[in-house]
Design an enzyme around this catalytic site. Structure first.
Site, PDB file in Angstrom:
ATOM      1  N   SER A 149       0.860  -1.187   0.000  1.00  0.00           N
ATOM      2  CA  SER A 149       0.000   0.000   0.000  1.00  0.00           C
ATOM      3  C   SER A 149       0.895   1.237   0.000  1.00  0.00           C
ATOM      4  O   SER A 149       2.016   1.204   0.520  1.00  0.00           O
ATOM      5  CB  SER A 149      -0.861   0.031   1.257  1.00  0.00           C
ATOM      6  OG  SER A 149      -1.473   1.290   1.401  1.00  0.00           O
ATOM      7  N   TYR A 162      -1.232  -0.577  10.091  1.00  0.00           N
ATOM      8  CA  TYR A 162      -1.426  -0.970   8.682  1.00  0.00           C
ATOM      9  C   TYR A 162      -0.176  -0.595   7.881  1.00  0.00           C
ATOM     10  O   TYR A 162       0.386  -1.410   7.147  1.00  0.00           O
ATOM     11  CB  TYR A 162      -2.665  -0.258   8.138  1.00  0.00           C
ATOM     12  CG  TYR A 162      -2.971  -0.567   6.688  1.00  0.00           C
ATOM     13  CD1 TYR A 162      -3.480  -1.808   6.309  1.00  0.00           C
ATOM     14  CD2 TYR A 162      -2.756   0.387   5.700  1.00  0.00           C
ATOM     15  CE1 TYR A 162      -3.766  -2.087   4.981  1.00  0.00           C
ATOM     16  CE2 TYR A 162      -3.039   0.122   4.367  1.00  0.00           C
ATOM     17  CZ  TYR A 162      -3.543  -1.123   4.016  1.00  0.00           C
ATOM     18  OH  TYR A 162      -3.821  -1.389   2.703  1.00  0.00           O
TER      19      TYR A 162
HETATM   20  N1  LIG Z   1      -8.832  -0.785  -0.956  1.00  0.00           N
HETATM   21  C1  LIG Z   1      -7.810   0.014  -1.066  1.00  0.00           C
HETATM   22  O1  LIG Z   1      -7.981   1.210  -1.346  1.00  0.00           O
HETATM   23  C2  LIG Z   1      -6.409  -0.496  -0.861  1.00  0.00           C
HETATM   24  C3  LIG Z   1      -5.341   0.389  -0.984  1.00  0.00           C
HETATM   25  C4  LIG Z   1      -4.041  -0.094  -0.835  1.00  0.00           C
HETATM   26  C5  LIG Z   1      -3.827  -1.430  -0.569  1.00  0.00           C
HETATM   27  N2  LIG Z   1      -4.896  -2.289  -0.444  1.00  0.00           N
HETATM   28  C6  LIG Z   1      -4.607  -3.689  -0.156  1.00  0.00           C
HETATM   29  O2  LIG Z   1      -5.236  -4.490  -1.144  1.00  0.00           O
HETATM   30  C7  LIG Z   1      -5.541  -5.772  -0.590  1.00  0.00           C
HETATM   31  C8  LIG Z   1      -7.004  -6.110  -0.874  1.00  0.00           C
HETATM   32  O3  LIG Z   1      -7.814  -5.143  -0.220  1.00  0.00           O
HETATM   33  P1  LIG Z   1      -9.321  -4.834  -0.632  1.00  0.00           P
HETATM   34  O4  LIG Z   1      -9.494  -3.381  -0.503  1.00  0.00           O
HETATM   35  O5  LIG Z   1      -9.663  -5.512  -1.887  1.00  0.00           O
HETATM   36  O6  LIG Z   1     -10.067  -5.515   0.607  1.00  0.00           O
HETATM   37  P2  LIG Z   1     -11.349  -6.469   0.693  1.00  0.00           P
HETATM   38  O7  LIG Z   1     -11.758  -6.424   2.123  1.00  0.00           O
HETATM   39  O8  LIG Z   1     -12.342  -6.129  -0.364  1.00  0.00           O
HETATM   40  O9  LIG Z   1     -10.729  -7.894   0.360  1.00  0.00           O
HETATM   41  C9  LIG Z   1      -9.871  -8.563   1.240  1.00  0.00           C
HETATM   42  C10 LIG Z   1     -10.145 -10.052   1.160  1.00  0.00           C
HETATM   43  O10 LIG Z   1      -9.226 -10.689   2.058  1.00  0.00           O
HETATM   44  C11 LIG Z   1      -9.910 -11.741   2.713  1.00  0.00           C
HETATM   45  N3  LIG Z   1      -9.247 -12.064   3.980  1.00  0.00           N
HETATM   46  C12 LIG Z   1      -9.188 -11.290   5.104  1.00  0.00           C
HETATM   47  N4  LIG Z   1      -8.541 -11.950   6.084  1.00  0.00           N
HETATM   48  C13 LIG Z   1      -8.165 -13.150   5.558  1.00  0.00           C
HETATM   49  C14 LIG Z   1      -7.472 -14.271   6.073  1.00  0.00           C
HETATM   50  N5  LIG Z   1      -7.044 -14.311   7.358  1.00  0.00           N
HETATM   51  N6  LIG Z   1      -7.253 -15.330   5.257  1.00  0.00           N
HETATM   52  C15 LIG Z   1      -7.706 -15.322   3.980  1.00  0.00           C
HETATM   53  N7  LIG Z   1      -8.396 -14.309   3.444  1.00  0.00           N
HETATM   54  C16 LIG Z   1      -8.618 -13.229   4.228  1.00  0.00           C
HETATM   55  C17 LIG Z   1     -11.323 -11.203   2.916  1.00  0.00           C
HETATM   56  O11 LIG Z   1     -12.256 -12.267   3.132  1.00  0.00           O
HETATM   57  C18 LIG Z   1     -11.557 -10.447   1.615  1.00  0.00           C
HETATM   58  O12 LIG Z   1     -12.168 -11.272   0.627  1.00  0.00           O
HETATM   59  C19 LIG Z   1      -5.205  -5.691   0.898  1.00  0.00           C
HETATM   60  O13 LIG Z   1      -3.939  -6.278   1.115  1.00  0.00           O
HETATM   61  C20 LIG Z   1      -5.158  -4.206   1.154  1.00  0.00           C
HETATM   62  O14 LIG Z   1      -4.341  -3.887   2.237  1.00  0.00           O
HETATM   63  C21 LIG Z   1      -6.164  -1.846  -0.587  1.00  0.00           C
END
Ligand SMILES: NC(=O)c1ccc[n+]([C@@H]2O[C@H](COP(=O)([O-])OP(=O)(O)OC[C@H]3O[C@@H](n4cnc5c(N)ncnc54)[C@H](O)[C@@H]3O)[C@@H](O)[C@H]2O)c1
Length: 268
Positions: A149, A162
């Site tokens: 991130s 985070y």
């Molecule tokens: N959304 C954003 O703006 C953003 C920005 C930067 C980085 N990210 C990163 O992108 C990645 C995806 O995020 P997102 O926004 O799509 O989130 P999201 O919540 O939509 O998806 C995350 C998924 O991870 C799964 N998950 C959570 N804990 C778990 C575990 N212990 N074992 C297996 N699966 C698990 C959840 O069930 C979910 O399906 C993350 O690593 C997040 O930190 C997101």
């Protein structure tokens, strides 16, 4: 549909953790469109033979070694090999180090929140990568893409743990790339900034983040032109396309680095 044949990902076996929602779901879809066999490992799917758009699902908790090893064994038994891993599963619970306004102690960092975030975002990446790289080493090739991130590069108000876990992911990426390069295994990370809404950016998340920044939820950032030079939030497809490219041999000389995908934004 875009012609992805130049990527050469047809029939490549690629695991996407956290692929049931948000960014991971789009990565899984983009890889499938490029011809890859995608396996989604996620807490919120049922293991079994059910298949959706050719994507195979396995229930997974990345924080549990048994669960991770079960997934890897299952994939190798069913598909014969593993070519790529996307460590995407992650959580983000905004917390202040100290609740200096004293109004919402629930948004002050505590050990339970710390342990949970480190467990999913950091330990999960370690467990998954170790188990999959054991398979990569048997055949002398493979690619790991870690979803980091912008917060892990820049730090972020209200998101210190985070940010620390994503900084750790960047450190893993650089270190494992050095350890594994001579085995023809690449390790790369991708750092998204502000994006379209996902399962992570819930109302509860926005409420917590707004409190930690002493602003209202409405003030959280709708005028993207101020914060993002390209003037819009990231599309999930933007991230899916980048990850798909990095997994392909077209990116064969890229390893040990974190690629920002933030529309030019560089302060969290
Ligand atoms: N959304 C954003 O703006 C953003 C920005 C930067 C980085 N990210 C990163 O992108 C990645 C995806 O995020 P997102 O926004 O799509 O989130 P999201 O919540 O939509 O998806 C995350 C998924 O991870 C799964 N998950 C959570 N804990 C778990 C575990 N212990 N074992 C297996 N699966 C698990 C959840 O069930 C979910 O399906 C993350 O690593 C997040 O930190 C997101």
């Amino acid at each position: 549909m875009v012609d992805s044949s130049w990527l050469g990902l047809e029939k490549k076996v690629i695991i996407v953790t956290g692929g049931a929602s948000g960014i991971g779901k789009h990565i899984a879809r983009t890889l499938t469109e490029a011809g890859a066999q995608v396996i989604v490992g996620d807490l919120h799917v049922e293991t079994g033979e059910q298949e959706e758009n050719g994507i195979y699902h396995v229930q997974l908790d990345v924080t549990k070694k048994d669960s991770v090893e079960h997934l890897v064994k299952h994939v190798v038994n069913k598909f014969g090999t593993i070519d790529g891993l996307v460590n995407n599963a992650g959580i983000n619970l905004p917390r202040l180090l100290v609740d200096f306004r004293g109004e919402k102690p629930e948004y002050e960092l505590d050990e339970k929140t710390f342990d949970l975030m480190v467990s999913v975002n950091q330990k999960g990446v370690f467990l998954m990568t170790q188990a999959v790289v054991r398979e990569f080493l048997k055949k002398g090739s493979g690619v790991v893409v870690n979803i980091s991130s912008e917060a892990g590069m820049e730090g972020s108000n209200g998101q210190s743990v985070y940010s620390a876990t994503k900084g750790a992911v960047n450190g893993f990426t650089r270190s494992w790339a050095k350890e594994l390069g001579s085995h023809h295994i690449r390790v790369v990370a991708v750092a998204p900034g502000i994006n379209e809404k996902t399962g992570l950016t819930t109302d509860a998340y926005n409420e917590a983040l707004a409190y930690t920044r002493n602003i209202t939820v409405d003030e959280l950032g709708t005028d993207y032109s101020k914060a993002i030079p390209l003037g819009r939030p990231g599309r999930l497809d933007d991230i899916g396309n980048l990850v798909t490219y990095l997994l392909s041999d077209r990116a064969a000389y890229i390893t040990g680095t974190t690629v920002n995908i933030t529309g030019g934004k560089s302060r969290g």
